[in-house]
Each structure stands twice: as structure tokens, then as C-alpha cells.
Design a protein around this motif. Structure first.
Motif, PDB file in Angstrom:
ATOM      1  N   TYR A   5     -14.920   2.332 -32.968  1.00  0.00           N
ATOM      2  CA  TYR A   5     -14.942   3.795 -33.030  1.00  0.00           C
ATOM      3  C   TYR A   5     -13.884   4.375 -33.963  1.00  0.00           C
ATOM      4  O   TYR A   5     -13.857   5.591 -34.167  1.00  0.00           O
ATOM      5  CB  TYR A   5     -14.722   4.380 -31.628  1.00  0.00           C
ATOM      6  CG  TYR A   5     -15.849   4.099 -30.670  1.00  0.00           C
ATOM      7  CD1 TYR A   5     -16.878   5.018 -30.464  1.00  0.00           C
ATOM      8  CD2 TYR A   5     -15.890   2.899 -29.964  1.00  0.00           C
ATOM      9  CE1 TYR A   5     -17.910   4.763 -29.580  1.00  0.00           C
ATOM     10  CE2 TYR A   5     -16.921   2.635 -29.076  1.00  0.00           C
ATOM     11  CZ  TYR A   5     -17.930   3.566 -28.890  1.00  0.00           C
ATOM     12  OH  TYR A   5     -18.958   3.299 -28.016  1.00  0.00           O
ATOM     13  N   VAL A   6     -12.992   3.565 -34.513  1.00  0.00           N
ATOM     14  CA  VAL A   6     -11.885   4.071 -35.326  1.00  0.00           C
ATOM     15  C   VAL A   6     -11.808   3.299 -36.637  1.00  0.00           C
ATOM     16  O   VAL A   6     -12.421   2.244 -36.801  1.00  0.00           O
ATOM     17  CB  VAL A   6     -10.537   3.943 -34.570  1.00  0.00           C
ATOM     18  CG1 VAL A   6     -10.493   4.871 -33.379  1.00  0.00           C
ATOM     19  CG2 VAL A   6     -10.300   2.492 -34.138  1.00  0.00           C
ATOM     20  N   GLN A  66      -6.285   5.900 -38.727  1.00  0.00           N
ATOM     21  CA  GLN A  66      -6.762   7.091 -38.010  1.00  0.00           C
ATOM     22  C   GLN A  66      -5.826   7.435 -36.857  1.00  0.00           C
ATOM     23  O   GLN A  66      -5.299   6.563 -36.176  1.00  0.00           O
ATOM     24  CB  GLN A  66      -8.177   6.839 -37.473  1.00  0.00           C
ATOM     25  CG  GLN A  66      -8.769   8.014 -36.705  1.00  0.00           C
ATOM     26  CD  GLN A  66     -10.188   7.737 -36.261  1.00  0.00           C
ATOM     27  OE1 GLN A  66     -10.895   6.926 -36.866  1.00  0.00           O
ATOM     28  NE2 GLN A  66     -10.628   8.389 -35.197  1.00  0.00           N
ATOM     29  N   ARG A  67      -5.621   8.726 -36.659  1.00  0.00           N
ATOM     30  CA  ARG A  67      -4.816   9.188 -35.524  1.00  0.00           C
ATOM     31  C   ARG A  67      -5.712   9.345 -34.300  1.00  0.00           C
ATOM     32  O   ARG A  67      -6.819   9.873 -34.401  1.00  0.00           O
ATOM     33  CB  ARG A  67      -4.128  10.518 -35.845  1.00  0.00           C
ATOM     34  CG  ARG A  67      -2.970  10.381 -36.827  1.00  0.00           C
ATOM     35  CD  ARG A  67      -2.208  11.684 -36.976  1.00  0.00           C
ATOM     36  NE  ARG A  67      -1.006  11.520 -37.784  1.00  0.00           N
ATOM     37  CZ  ARG A  67       0.174  11.178 -37.313  1.00  0.00           C
ATOM     38  NH1 ARG A  67       0.326  10.974 -36.007  1.00  0.00           N
ATOM     39  NH2 ARG A  67       1.219  11.043 -38.112  1.00  0.00           N
ATOM     40  N   VAL A  69      -3.734   4.204 -35.762  1.00  0.00           N
ATOM     41  CA  VAL A  69      -4.443   2.945 -35.522  1.00  0.00           C
ATOM     42  C   VAL A  69      -4.234   1.972 -36.682  1.00  0.00           C
ATOM     43  O   VAL A  69      -4.278   2.361 -37.855  1.00  0.00           O
ATOM     44  CB  VAL A  69      -5.942   3.211 -35.322  1.00  0.00           C
ATOM     45  CG1 VAL A  69      -6.755   1.924 -35.411  1.00  0.00           C
ATOM     46  CG2 VAL A  69      -6.173   3.896 -33.988  1.00  0.00           C
ATOM     47  N   THR A  70      -4.007   0.706 -36.310  1.00  0.00           N
ATOM     48  CA  THR A  70      -4.032  -0.397 -37.270  1.00  0.00           C
ATOM     49  C   THR A  70      -4.999  -1.441 -36.740  1.00  0.00           C
ATOM     50  O   THR A  70      -4.817  -1.934 -35.618  1.00  0.00           O
ATOM     51  CB  THR A  70      -2.632  -1.028 -37.446  1.00  0.00           C
ATOM     52  OG1 THR A  70      -1.711  -0.026 -37.886  1.00  0.00           O
ATOM     53  CG2 THR A  70      -2.673  -2.156 -38.463  1.00  0.00           C
ATOM     54  N   VAL A  79      -7.314  -6.752 -31.465  1.00  0.00           N
ATOM     55  CA  VAL A  79      -8.392  -5.886 -31.942  1.00  0.00           C
ATOM     56  C   VAL A  79      -7.814  -4.644 -32.622  1.00  0.00           C
ATOM     57  O   VAL A  79      -8.160  -4.334 -33.764  1.00  0.00           O
ATOM     58  CB  VAL A  79      -9.329  -5.480 -30.781  1.00  0.00           C
ATOM     59  CG1 VAL A  79     -10.438  -4.545 -31.278  1.00  0.00           C
ATOM     60  CG2 VAL A  79      -9.941  -6.717 -30.132  1.00  0.00           C
ATOM     61  N   VAL A  80      -6.939  -3.917 -31.923  1.00  0.00           N
ATOM     62  CA  VAL A  80      -6.392  -2.663 -32.452  1.00  0.00           C
ATOM     63  C   VAL A  80      -4.923  -2.562 -32.030  1.00  0.00           C
ATOM     64  O   VAL A  80      -4.563  -2.913 -30.909  1.00  0.00           O
ATOM     65  CB  VAL A  80      -7.173  -1.439 -31.908  1.00  0.00           C
ATOM     66  CG1 VAL A  80      -6.537  -0.147 -32.404  1.00  0.00           C
ATOM     67  CG2 VAL A  80      -8.624  -1.485 -32.315  1.00  0.00           C
ATOM     68  N   THR A  81      -4.093  -2.080 -32.935  1.00  0.00           N
ATOM     69  CA  THR A  81      -2.705  -1.744 -32.611  1.00  0.00           C
ATOM     70  C   THR A  81      -2.514  -0.247 -32.752  1.00  0.00           C
ATOM     71  O   THR A  81      -2.885   0.333 -33.774  1.00  0.00           O
ATOM     72  CB  THR A  81      -1.718  -2.483 -33.530  1.00  0.00           C
ATOM     73  OG1 THR A  81      -1.854  -3.897 -33.341  1.00  0.00           O
ATOM     74  CG2 THR A  81      -0.279  -2.094 -33.221  1.00  0.00           C
TER      75      THR A  81
END
Length: 449
Positions: free
Chosen positions: A67-68, A72-73, A228-229, A282-284
């Protein structure tokens, strides 16, 4: 290594005068004045974020939807990604089935009853014999003998009734004893069985809860707002190494912040449809709403650093800009330096920055290198002397005072110590004339002008 720097208002501090022709031109004297003295400690630092969390896949599967995008914030609670994992769903169903099978079962205590002796036929025969004996006894003509016979018959009949009653009491007591023993045995057995069943039910419920948590964690949400990273994944099928073991640990299916992996670029970039293994990053999410500084202050200076101390910060990435900062905490765990000494971590909040011309400096990014200058001691109107006037003699600080043209050794106590100017707390007064150049070559009683 921590460096010290200070403000040197020499023009207002001392009026330097040359010496007489009898003294070497390298020796100079001047008057002690009042001046501001600031002691600054320099320390290397790194820019950090308020918080950072790496969210990992709780189970083996594929990225069902992302979704990101990178940079992205997001806000707290936003859905970042969904993982499709048939394996996790299967484990949940198996855990629920096992929980249903762990139903409680009761154990009833047995009841034993020994049969009583049936003496009714015998009692009827005995009664008939007693009746016949009484009839025969009544035929005896001698009244005394007849009375004795009837008394003996009554006594015998009473003894028979007592024996019959005692036999019934013995049978009842035996039944109670046997049932008491059996009740104690079955009660202990029932308690043990109940404990085993309770443990089994608890394990089954825990397994269901863990499996439900894993399935719930397949929907990855932001634990707080930030930037997001996207991570890189090892791919499906293996699950080997340390990350592959995460799913085998208690609570391994939960989304937990992790220690940064060191920035390795290996693996497959996260995208929709990409296979993931349990524990893959997956996401940081990085919260940059408040930037921090982690400085390493040398052991010789850390005791001067207090909470609330102000600092000026310069970044390697932004030449010519200065940022404001303030100390929020001082650590107690030492860190060994390359030269053998130790330093201590100091945490600061990082404020806005400006260039030399007053324009606004850009916002730094976490991980950037910086130099922090902490104002540890400041005296706006100190009895001040040039640092060159102070000579160290063991543990003492010595200044040469000129009295009546002769050098006099004077021990002083120092306060704030700048790079070129130091504060003298005791030993000197405003107006004293001291040696400000060549002090290490002066001797007691040496004539100076």
C-alpha cells in the motif's frame, strides 16, 4: 577525541606591555581584567530519528498487496502491506481443532457396598427352637426349676439378638472403611487428571492465540507516524539463517521493532507478489518528527555535561550552517576509543539551523555525521587570564605575578577554561600584573618590569 574551544576576548582582557631591556623579549606582562569566559567541549555525533521500527513478515508467504511506496509519509495505524500465507491459516485451523478436542472430562469416585449376611431363615429356626423350649419348660412341675429354665431361655434369646445386631454393625463399618480408602485414592487421581487436562487446555488456548496473532500480523500496520523505507526479502522456500528461526521462537509471529540490519542491499526488493520468508524485513517506518543527536563525549569532559546544556552543531553535509541543540540525557555505559580511552553517550535534541547569512538551513537526515560543541561552563564577567599565563605544576595551576618588578609564584584555582582565556576563581584579583607570555621560563624572584 573530545576537543575544547573557548571565546578569547583578549582585546578587553589585557593591556600587554613589553619588558625591560634586561629581560628576554619573549616575556611579556599584562593587567588582569574582567571578561566573559566560555568553556566548550567538542564531540563527534550522529543524527538520529525519534523512533524507527522494522516490520517483518510473521510467516512464509507472498506479498499480497503493498500500500506504500519508498519515502511515503504514513500515520499511525495505516495499512502498509498484506501478506498471504496459507501456512499460517492452516496452523490456525489446526490449533483451533486441537483446542476443541481438549474438552474437560470428569472422574467419578466408585462406591463399594459389601452385602450383609442373610440370617432370616436361621433366625426363624432359632425362634422356633426357643418357642419349643419354652413350651417344654412350662411343663416342668417344679416351680423353681421351671423359672430357672425360662430365665435361661430368655438369656440365650437375648444373646442371640445381640450377636445378630453386632454382625450387622461390623458389616456396615467395613463398608465405610473400604469406601473411605477408595474415596481418597480416586480423589487424588481425579485431581491429577484435572491438572493434566487444565494444562492441556491452556496449551491449546495458547497455541490458538499465537496462531491468531500470526494471522492478524499478516496485515502490517504502521506502529507510529513516519517515513517509509521498503525492505528486501530473502525469498520463499528457505527460511534459513537467523531470520528463518524467528518463526520458531515464542511470539515470533508478532510485528516487533528490530535492530537495523546494517543497510545490506542483498535480497529481492519488496513488491506485490514477491515471496517472503518468516522474519523478512518488509517495511521500516522512521519517525523524523524530532531529530536527535548521539554524541560521544570523552571521559575527561563528560562530568561537565549536564542535562539542559546548550550546544551548537555543524554537519559535514551542510557546510556553513549551524544548528541549535540541547542535552536531554547522559549515558553511563562506556565506549572504548581507538586510543585506549573511553567515551560516554550523550543524547541531544536537534533544533533548526541557519547559515552564516541568516538563511534557513535544510533539515538533516538520520545517519548524518556532525560535530557538537557543548557549552559546559560559562562566566559572563570573570576574573580572566590568558591560558598562556597558566603553568601546570603537578596538580597545581601557577601564575607568575609581578610585584615591585619581581616575579612572584602564585597558585590559582581555575573555573571555566576556554581555548585562549581561563577563569580564575581564586589567587588573582582584577588589576594584578601577570606574565602572559613566556611564563614557563620565569623563576621565583626574577626581576621584571
Amino acid at each position: 577525541m573530545t576537543l575544547r574551544r573557548g571565546v578569547a576576548p583578549l582585546l578587553v582582557l589585557l593591556t600587554l606591555t613589553g619588558c625591560t631591556s634586561e629581560e628576554p623579549p619573549a616575556v611579556q606582562v599584562g593587567d588582569v581584567r574582567r571578561a566573559p569566559v566560555t568553556e566548550v567541549v567538542e564531540a563527534p555525533a550522529t543524527v538520529g530519528a525519534r523512533a524507527s521500527a522494522t516490520l517483518r513478515s510473521p510467516a512464509q508467504g507472498t506479498v499480497a498487496k503493498l500500500y506504500v511506496r519508498e519515502g511515503q509519509r504514513v500515520r499511525k495505524g495505516d495499512i502498509l502491506a498484506k501478506i498471504r500465507s496459507p501456512q499460517a491459516q492452516s496452523q490456525l485451523e489446526q490449533a483451533r481443532q486441537a483446542s476443541r478436542m481438549a474438552a474437560p472430562a470428569g472422574a467419578a469416585a466408585p462406591n463399594v457396598s459389601l452385602p450383609s449376611f442373610d440370617t432370616s431363615a436361621f433366625d426363624r429356626k432359632v425362634a422356633a427352637h426357643f418357642a419349643r423350649a419354652r413350651r417344654e419348660a412350662k411343663k416342668v412341675e417344679d416351680a423353681r426349676a421351671r423359672r430357672q429354665l425360662l430365665n435361661a431361655i430368655d438369656l440365650a434369646q437375648a444373646q442371640h439378638k445381640a450377636q445378630t445386631k453386632a454382625l450387622a454393625a461390623i458389616t456396615a463399618q467395613l463398608n465405610r472403611s473400604i469406601n473411605g480408602v477408595l474415596s481418597g485414592v480416586t480423589t487424588g487421581l481425579a485431581g491429577s487428571m484435572a491438572s493434566l487436562q487444565a494444562a492441556s487446555r491452556s496449551q491449546a488456548k495458547a497455541a490458538v492465540k499465537a496462531a491468531e496473532s500470526t494471522v492478524k500480523s499478516l496485515t502490517i500496520k504502521a506502529p507510529f507516524g513516519g517515513v517509509v523505507t521498503l525492505g528486501r526479502v530473502s525469498g520463499a522456500g528457505g527460511g534459513g539463517g537467523v531470520e528463518g528461526l524467528l518463526s520458531q521462537l515464542p511470539g515470533g509471529g508478532q510485528q516487533l521493532p528490530s535492530v537495523p540490519s546494517g543497510g545490506s542491499a542483498t535480497g529481492t526488493p519488496v513488491a506485490t507478489g514477491v515471496p517472503v520468508s518468516a522474519g523478512d524485513s518488509v517495511v521500516t517506518v522512521t519517525d523524523v518528527s524530532q531529530l536527535l543527536l548521539d554524541a560521544d563525549v570523552d571521559e575527561t569532559d563528560v562530568l561537565l555535561v549536564k542535562k539542559g546544556v546548550k550546544a551548537a552543531v555543524e554537519l559535514d553535509a551542510v557546510p556553513g550552517a549551524t544548528y541549535a541543540a540541547a542535552v536531554t540525557g547522559i549515558g553511563v555505559t562506556p565506549k572504548e576509543g581507538t586510543t585506549g580511552g573511553v567515551s560516554y553517550p550523550v543524547r541531544l535534541t536537534l533544533g533548526a539551523g541557519t547559515f552564516d547569512d541568516g538563511s534557513k538551513a535544510p533539515t538533516p537526515k538520520p545517519g548524518m555525521s556532525a560535530v557538537t560543541r557543548l557549552t559546559v561552563r560559562e562566566s559572563p564577567s570573570a576574573v580572566a587570564a590568558p591560558a598562556s599565563a597558566v603553568v601546570s605544576s603537578g596538580r597545581e595551576s601557577v601564575v607568575w605575578v609581578v610585584r615591585n618588578g619581581v616575579a612572584e609564584r602564585r597558585v590559582v584555582k581555575l573555573g571555566a577554561q576556554g581555548d585562549a582565556v581561563v577563569e580564575v576563581l581564586s589567587g588573582l584579583s582584577v588589576g594584578d600584573r601577570i606574565v602572559v607570555k613566556g611564563a614557563d621560563s620565569v623563576r621565583q624572584g626574577q626581576r621584571l618590569s
